[in-house]
Design a protein around this motif. Structure first.
Motif, PDB file in Angstrom:
ATOM      1  N   ALA A  70      46.551   4.311 -17.529  1.00  0.00           N
ATOM      2  CA  ALA A  70      46.962   5.144 -16.393  1.00  0.00           C
ATOM      3  C   ALA A  70      46.393   4.620 -15.082  1.00  0.00           C
ATOM      4  CB  ALA A  70      46.521   6.597 -16.626  1.00  0.00           C
ATOM      5  N   SER A  71      45.201   4.014 -15.157  1.00  0.00           N
ATOM      6  CA  SER A  71      44.550   3.539 -13.933  1.00  0.00           C
ATOM      7  C   SER A  71      45.347   2.431 -13.254  1.00  0.00           C
ATOM      8  CB  SER A  71      43.137   3.027 -14.243  1.00  0.00           C
ATOM      9  OG  SER A  71      43.175   1.768 -14.888  1.00  0.00           O
ATOM     10  N   THR A  72      46.150   1.696 -14.020  1.00  0.00           N
ATOM     11  CA  THR A  72      46.870   0.560 -13.444  1.00  0.00           C
ATOM     12  C   THR A  72      47.962   0.992 -12.470  1.00  0.00           C
ATOM     13  OG1 THR A  72      48.426   0.506 -15.300  1.00  0.00           O
ATOM     14  CG2 THR A  72      46.435  -0.833 -15.495  1.00  0.00           C
ATOM     15  N   VAL A  73      48.280   2.286 -12.456  1.00  0.00           N
ATOM     16  CA  VAL A  73      49.344   2.765 -11.562  1.00  0.00           C
ATOM     17  C   VAL A  73      48.947   2.578 -10.106  1.00  0.00           C
ATOM     18  CG1 VAL A  73      50.693   4.771 -10.847  1.00  0.00           C
ATOM     19  CG2 VAL A  73      50.187   4.398 -13.274  1.00  0.00           C
ATOM     20  N   VAL A  74      47.688   2.894  -9.765  1.00  0.00           N
ATOM     21  CA  VAL A  74      47.266   2.812  -8.364  1.00  0.00           C
ATOM     22  C   VAL A  74      45.964   2.041  -8.171  1.00  0.00           C
ATOM     23  CG1 VAL A  74      48.426   4.931  -7.630  1.00  0.00           C
ATOM     24  CG2 VAL A  74      46.128   5.060  -8.601  1.00  0.00           C
ATOM     25  N   HIS A  75      45.251   1.730  -9.252  1.00  0.00           N
ATOM     26  CA  HIS A  75      43.942   1.095  -9.104  1.00  0.00           C
ATOM     27  C   HIS A  75      44.057  -0.301  -8.486  1.00  0.00           C
ATOM     28  CE1 HIS A  75      39.776   0.381  -9.681  1.00  0.00           C
ATOM     29  NE2 HIS A  75      39.891  -0.439 -10.714  1.00  0.00           N
ATOM     30  N   ARG A  76      43.123  -0.599  -7.588  1.00  0.00           N
ATOM     31  CA  ARG A  76      43.032  -1.886  -6.900  1.00  0.00           C
ATOM     32  C   ARG A  76      44.219  -2.131  -5.978  1.00  0.00           C
ATOM     33  NH1 ARG A  76      40.437  -5.848 -11.624  1.00  0.00           N
ATOM     34  NH2 ARG A  76      38.565  -4.585 -11.952  1.00  0.00           N
ATOM     35  N   GLY A  77      44.783  -1.051  -5.467  1.00  0.00           N
ATOM     36  CA  GLY A  77      45.879  -1.159  -4.517  1.00  0.00           C
ATOM     37  C   GLY A  77      45.405  -0.846  -3.111  1.00  0.00           C
ATOM     38  N   VAL A  78      45.852   0.266  -2.583  1.00  0.00           N
ATOM     39  CA  VAL A  78      45.572   0.611  -1.196  1.00  0.00           C
ATOM     40  C   VAL A  78      44.077   0.657  -0.877  1.00  0.00           C
ATOM     41  CG1 VAL A  78      45.796   3.067  -1.808  1.00  0.00           C
ATOM     42  CG2 VAL A  78      45.912   2.386   0.573  1.00  0.00           C
ATOM     43  N   THR A  79      43.255   1.177  -1.772  1.00  0.00           N
ATOM     44  CA  THR A  79      41.832   1.328  -1.466  1.00  0.00           C
ATOM     45  C   THR A  79      41.071   0.010  -1.516  1.00  0.00           C
ATOM     46  OG1 THR A  79      41.219   1.766  -3.768  1.00  0.00           O
ATOM     47  CG2 THR A  79      41.850   3.655  -2.429  1.00  0.00           C
ATOM     48  N   HIS A  80      41.697  -1.038  -2.074  1.00  0.00           N
ATOM     49  CA  HIS A  80      41.033  -2.329  -2.207  1.00  0.00           C
ATOM     50  C   HIS A  80      41.576  -3.358  -1.214  1.00  0.00           C
ATOM     51  CE1 HIS A  80      39.662  -0.420  -5.830  1.00  0.00           C
ATOM     52  NE2 HIS A  80      39.017  -1.479  -6.243  1.00  0.00           N
ATOM     53  N   SER A  81      42.262  -2.904  -0.205  1.00  0.00           N
ATOM     54  CA  SER A  81      42.878  -3.801   0.768  1.00  0.00           C
ATOM     55  C   SER A  81      41.974  -4.007   1.984  1.00  0.00           C
ATOM     56  CB  SER A  81      44.219  -3.227   1.222  1.00  0.00           C
ATOM     57  OG  SER A  81      44.708  -3.923   2.347  1.00  0.00           O
ATOM     58  N   HIS A 160      33.807  -4.803  -1.672  1.00  0.00           N
ATOM     59  CA  HIS A 160      34.198  -4.236  -2.959  1.00  0.00           C
ATOM     60  C   HIS A 160      35.281  -5.033  -3.702  1.00  0.00           C
ATOM     61  CE1 HIS A 160      34.834  -0.672  -5.709  1.00  0.00           C
ATOM     62  NE2 HIS A 160      35.898  -1.419  -5.941  1.00  0.00           N
ATOM     63  N   PRO A 161      36.416  -5.328  -3.083  1.00  0.00           N
ATOM     64  CA  PRO A 161      37.494  -5.966  -3.859  1.00  0.00           C
ATOM     65  C   PRO A 161      37.130  -7.331  -4.426  1.00  0.00           C
ATOM     66  CG  PRO A 161      38.020  -5.917  -1.508  1.00  0.00           C
ATOM     67  CD  PRO A 161      36.849  -5.030  -1.707  1.00  0.00           C
ATOM     68  N   PHE A 162      36.194  -8.051  -3.804  1.00  0.00           N
ATOM     69  CA  PHE A 162      35.843  -9.375  -4.309  1.00  0.00           C
ATOM     70  C   PHE A 162      35.060  -9.296  -5.614  1.00  0.00           C
ATOM     71  CE2 PHE A 162      36.587  -9.963   0.221  1.00  0.00           C
ATOM     72  CZ  PHE A 162      37.466 -11.034   0.198  1.00  0.00           C
ATOM     73  N   GLY A 163      34.479  -8.141  -5.884  1.00  0.00           N
ATOM     74  CA  GLY A 163      33.802  -7.953  -7.161  1.00  0.00           C
ATOM     75  C   GLY A 163      34.752  -7.689  -8.308  1.00  0.00           C
ATOM     76  N   LEU A 174      45.677  -7.653   0.830  1.00  0.00           N
ATOM     77  CA  LEU A 174      46.317  -7.485   2.140  1.00  0.00           C
ATOM     78  C   LEU A 174      47.377  -6.378   2.144  1.00  0.00           C
ATOM     79  CD1 LEU A 174      46.652 -11.189   3.321  1.00  0.00           C
ATOM     80  CD2 LEU A 174      44.908  -9.510   3.922  1.00  0.00           C
ATOM     81  N   TYR A 175      47.323  -5.463   1.169  1.00  0.00           N
ATOM     82  CA  TYR A 175      48.237  -4.320   1.175  1.00  0.00           C
ATOM     83  C   TYR A 175      48.151  -3.621   2.541  1.00  0.00           C
ATOM     84  CZ  TYR A 175      50.022   0.343   0.122  1.00  0.00           C
ATOM     85  OH  TYR A 175      50.738   1.506   0.146  1.00  0.00           O
ATOM     86  N   PRO A 176      49.263  -3.184   3.147  1.00  0.00           N
ATOM     87  CA  PRO A 176      50.644  -3.093   2.631  1.00  0.00           C
ATOM     88  C   PRO A 176      51.488  -4.338   2.900  1.00  0.00           C
ATOM     89  CG  PRO A 176      50.519  -1.989   4.727  1.00  0.00           C
ATOM     90  CD  PRO A 176      49.116  -2.478   4.430  1.00  0.00           C
ATOM     91  N   LEU A 177      50.870  -5.403   3.367  1.00  0.00           N
ATOM     92  CA  LEU A 177      51.639  -6.629   3.590  1.00  0.00           C
ATOM     93  C   LEU A 177      52.054  -7.231   2.250  1.00  0.00           C
ATOM     94  CD1 LEU A 177      49.439  -8.266   6.375  1.00  0.00           C
ATOM     95  CD2 LEU A 177      51.457  -6.812   6.662  1.00  0.00           C
ATOM     96  N   ASP A 178      53.227  -7.796   2.219  1.00  0.00           N
ATOM     97  CA  ASP A 178      53.742  -8.396   0.986  1.00  0.00           C
ATOM     98  C   ASP A 178      53.221  -9.830   0.861  1.00  0.00           C
ATOM     99  OD1 ASP A 178      55.111  -8.744  -1.353  1.00  0.00           O
ATOM    100  OD2 ASP A 178      57.039  -9.173  -0.380  1.00  0.00           O
TER     101      ASP A 178
END
Length: 306
Positions: A70-81, A160-163, A174-178
């Motif tokens: 379930a975590s894969t739905v949103v994890h490491r998306g917007v909050t990790h940008s 955080h995201p580099f860990g 770089l979310y929301p950039l594609d």
């Protein structure tokens, strides 16, 4: 690496602040605030609780798989940008003194997320904003203000995201950039077990960095809290014949068993069986034992596949 994010930011900021000549009390305030901000991106794991709905509690592995699925739905998306972290850090720095401006920036971030990714991601972004706001208020209360608050918020959020590059789905930097910066997990070894052991070592290093930072603030030395019981972790090398070779997808048995080695830190010393060790000694000796165990297992495994 849930713990490692916070401890790495805490330790790095503490040591840098002390090196720059900041007082120990000030260094502690900066480090704690940085550590709190470094933990904020993982608020997106709140959605993973949905995966536990209706799962049989007597089947822990099934529950764990459902949770992580379930975590894969949103994890490491917007909050990790990083594209979100930097304006968010600026807003958090303004939150204690210029609330309307800060609220406007954060509301705009949530609105952009809603437009790009829908209501679930927007709810996660709102939770991210709420926790960041709360920690900004805490930082302000302990004297971390203005540019200092901006700096520690940026360090915590952006580090955080580099860990997360060594395990699972890489963060959307770089979310929301594609734009895809890392298309896949950064691999330390072609052997999946050695890769996992390397990632485990990075996590331990991040925790040790936090411990060293805390001890530096207190003007203490690590040798004051580690005793010979930590050497017992070397016996974990025998687990190489008892525990199936772990990988990122099948790491539970290894992780739970190697962490259990840390309980040696809370056992009384044979020379003083009626006296339990103090919390710092128990925690650091336990961490040292887990570190020794991880190294011993890695050496034994590498020798077996060589």
């Amino acid at each position: 690496m849930f713990v490692g994010h916070a401890t790495a930011a805490f330790g790095a900021v503490a040591l840098l602040a002390l090196f720059a000549g900041v007082s120990r009390r000030r260094a502690a305030a900066l480090a704690v605030t940085a550590g709190l901000f470094a933990a904020v991106p993982d608020v997106d794991m709140a959605y993973a609780l949905v995966g536990l709905v209706g799962v049989d509690p007597t089947q822990p592995l099934s529950a764990a798989n459902s949770f992580w699925g379930a975590s894969t739905v949103v994890h490491r998306g917007v909050t990790h940008s990083l594209a979100v972290a930097l304006p968010a850090a600026a807003a958090f720095a303004l939150a204690p003194t210029r609330r309307r401006t800060a609220a406007g920036v954060l509301a705009a971030l949530v609105a952009v997320v809603f437009a790009v990714s829908g209501p679930v991601a927007a709810a996660v972004a709102a939770l991210f904003a709420a926790f960041g706001w709360m920690f900004a208020r805490f930082g302000h209360a302990v004297g971390v203000r203005g540019r200092s608050l901006l700096a520690v918020a940026a360090v915590g959020l952006a580090s955080h995201p580099f860990g997360d590059l060594l395990t699972g789905e890489p963060p959307a930097l770089l979310y929301p950039l594609d734009v895809v910066v890392f298309g896949d997990t950064v691999v330390l070894s072609a052997d999946p077990t050695l890769h996992l052991l390397g990632a485990f070592g990075v996590e331990l290093a991040a925790i040790w960095l936090g411990v060293l930072g805390a001890l530096a603030i207190a003007d203490l030395q690590v040798r004051e809290f580690v005793d010979y019981r930590a050497a017992a972790g070397a016996a974990y090398a025998l687990a190489v014949v008892a525990v199936p070779a772990p990988t990122l997808d099948t790491s539970y048995q290894f992780v739970f068993s190697v962490l259990a080695v840390g309980t040696v830190g809370v056992t009384p010393k044979p020379t003083a069986p009626r006296t339990l060790p103090g919390l710092p000694s128990a925690a650091i000796t336990g961490l040292a034992a887990v570190t020794v165990a991880g190294v011993a297992y890695a050496v034994a495994y590498a020798a077996g596949v060589a």
